[in-house]
Design a protein around this motif. Sequence first.
Motif, PDB file in Angstrom:
ATOM      1  N   THR A   3      21.322  -0.823 -15.618  1.00 51.36           N
ATOM      2  CA  THR A   3      19.876  -0.785 -15.395  1.00 51.36           C
ATOM      3  C   THR A   3      19.511  -1.213 -13.982  1.00 51.36           C
ATOM      4  OG1 THR A   3      19.630  -3.027 -16.233  1.00 51.36           O
ATOM      5  CG2 THR A   3      19.363  -1.252 -17.813  1.00 51.36           C
ATOM      6  N   ALA A   4      20.443  -1.845 -13.276  1.00 52.81           N
ATOM      7  CA  ALA A   4      20.137  -2.331 -11.924  1.00 52.81           C
ATOM      8  C   ALA A   4      20.181  -1.209 -10.886  1.00 52.81           C
ATOM      9  CB  ALA A   4      21.102  -3.438 -11.540  1.00 52.81           C
ATOM     10  N   ILE A   5      21.031  -0.222 -11.092  1.00 53.74           N
ATOM     11  CA  ILE A   5      21.181   0.843 -10.092  1.00 53.74           C
ATOM     12  C   ILE A   5      19.883   1.631  -9.899  1.00 53.74           C
ATOM     13  CG2 ILE A   5      22.405   2.985  -9.556  1.00 53.74           C
ATOM     14  CD1 ILE A   5      24.895   1.661 -10.789  1.00 53.74           C
ATOM     15  N   PRO A   6      19.249   2.151 -10.964  1.00 53.42           N
ATOM     16  CA  PRO A   6      17.979   2.856 -10.740  1.00 53.42           C
ATOM     17  C   PRO A   6      16.899   1.954 -10.156  1.00 53.42           C
ATOM     18  CG  PRO A   6      18.793   3.316 -12.943  1.00 53.42           C
ATOM     19  CD  PRO A   6      19.667   2.255 -12.363  1.00 53.42           C
ATOM     20  N   LEU A   7      16.881   0.698 -10.567  1.00 55.21           N
ATOM     21  CA  LEU A   7      15.892  -0.240 -10.041  1.00 55.21           C
ATOM     22  C   LEU A   7      16.068  -0.430  -8.539  1.00 55.21           C
ATOM     23  CD1 LEU A   7      13.590  -2.097 -10.961  1.00 55.21           C
ATOM     24  CD2 LEU A   7      15.278  -3.895 -11.186  1.00 55.21           C
ATOM     25  N   ILE A   8      17.295  -0.571  -8.099  1.00 55.42           N
ATOM     26  CA  ILE A   8      17.574  -0.739  -6.672  1.00 55.42           C
ATOM     27  C   ILE A   8      17.252   0.531  -5.898  1.00 55.42           C
ATOM     28  CG2 ILE A   8      19.430  -1.097  -4.992  1.00 55.42           C
ATOM     29  CD1 ILE A   8      20.713  -2.990  -7.116  1.00 55.42           C
ATOM     30  N   VAL A   9      17.673   1.684  -6.432  1.00 58.60           N
ATOM     31  CA  VAL A   9      17.459   2.960  -5.730  1.00 58.60           C
ATOM     32  C   VAL A   9      15.972   3.238  -5.541  1.00 58.60           C
ATOM     33  CG1 VAL A   9      17.715   5.469  -5.952  1.00 58.60           C
ATOM     34  CG2 VAL A   9      19.660   3.982  -6.421  1.00 58.60           C
ATOM     35  N   PHE A  10      15.182   3.090  -6.589  1.00 58.28           N
ATOM     36  CA  PHE A  10      13.762   3.402  -6.473  1.00 58.28           C
ATOM     37  C   PHE A  10      12.995   2.342  -5.686  1.00 58.28           C
ATOM     38  CE2 PHE A  10      14.739   6.502  -9.710  1.00 58.28           C
ATOM     39  CZ  PHE A  10      13.944   7.564  -9.321  1.00 58.28           C
ATOM     40  N   THR A  11      13.464   1.114  -5.731  1.00 60.30           N
ATOM     41  CA  THR A  11      12.837   0.078  -4.912  1.00 60.30           C
ATOM     42  C   THR A  11      13.074   0.367  -3.434  1.00 60.30           C
ATOM     43  OG1 THR A  11      13.068  -1.545  -6.675  1.00 60.30           O
ATOM     44  CG2 THR A  11      12.746  -2.397  -4.438  1.00 60.30           C
ATOM     45  N   VAL A  12      14.292   0.775  -3.090  1.00 59.28           N
ATOM     46  CA  VAL A  12      14.585   1.134  -1.702  1.00 59.28           C
ATOM     47  C   VAL A  12      13.794   2.374  -1.281  1.00 59.28           C
ATOM     48  CG1 VAL A  12      16.415   1.989  -0.165  1.00 59.28           C
ATOM     49  CG2 VAL A  12      16.847   0.039  -1.660  1.00 59.28           C
ATOM     50  N   LEU A  13      13.709   3.367  -2.171  1.00 59.60           N
ATOM     51  CA  LEU A  13      12.960   4.591  -1.856  1.00 59.60           C
ATOM     52  C   LEU A  13      11.489   4.288  -1.575  1.00 59.60           C
ATOM     53  CD1 LEU A  13      12.884   7.854  -1.988  1.00 59.60           C
ATOM     54  CD2 LEU A  13      11.871   7.407  -4.225  1.00 59.60           C
ATOM     55  N   TRP A  14      10.830   3.610  -2.489  1.00 60.29           N
ATOM     56  CA  TRP A  14       9.404   3.325  -2.306  1.00 60.29           C
ATOM     57  C   TRP A  14       9.176   2.255  -1.257  1.00 60.29           C
ATOM     58  CZ3 TRP A  14       6.469   7.015  -3.300  1.00 60.29           C
ATOM     59  CH2 TRP A  14       6.683   7.847  -4.389  1.00 60.29           C
ATOM     60  N   GLY A  15      10.169   1.371  -1.059  1.00 59.58           N
ATOM     61  CA  GLY A  15      10.078   0.422   0.038  1.00 59.58           C
ATOM     62  C   GLY A  15      10.130   1.132   1.378  1.00 59.58           C
ATOM     63  N   GLY A  16      10.953   2.166   1.469  1.00 59.01           N
ATOM     64  CA  GLY A  16      11.011   2.961   2.697  1.00 59.01           C
ATOM     65  C   GLY A  16       9.703   3.682   2.974  1.00 59.01           C
ATOM     66  N   VAL A  17       9.082   4.177   1.918  1.00 62.39           N
ATOM     67  CA  VAL A  17       7.793   4.854   2.099  1.00 62.39           C
ATOM     68  C   VAL A  17       6.721   3.855   2.510  1.00 62.39           C
ATOM     69  CG1 VAL A  17       5.965   6.119   0.889  1.00 62.39           C
ATOM     70  CG2 VAL A  17       8.349   6.736   0.507  1.00 62.39           C
TER      71      VAL A  17
END
Length: 83
Positions: A3-17
């Motif tokens: 469950t941590a992988i999607p959380l990290i990926v989407f946090t990085v994605l939206w953090g980048g935006v």
Amino acid sequence: MGTAIPLIVFTVLWGGVGIGLPFVVPKGPNRGIIQVILMLTAATCWLFWLCCYLAQLNPLIGPKLSQHAILLMAREWGNEIKP
């Protein structure tokens, strides 16, 4: 870890935006407004995604089955329930 992988990926994605894109907005009279729009969009999209993702991990509402359906499934799956 699953469950941590999607959380990290989407946090990085939206953090980048929300953090990275406001720095590359071209100069102009509406630069501040566009930066705020990008930050708010990233924050709300991330929060919406997080709520949907967490709701799927622990659903509050399960299927409503009749007693007949439960007994039939138990018999078919090899766990017959004696009434």
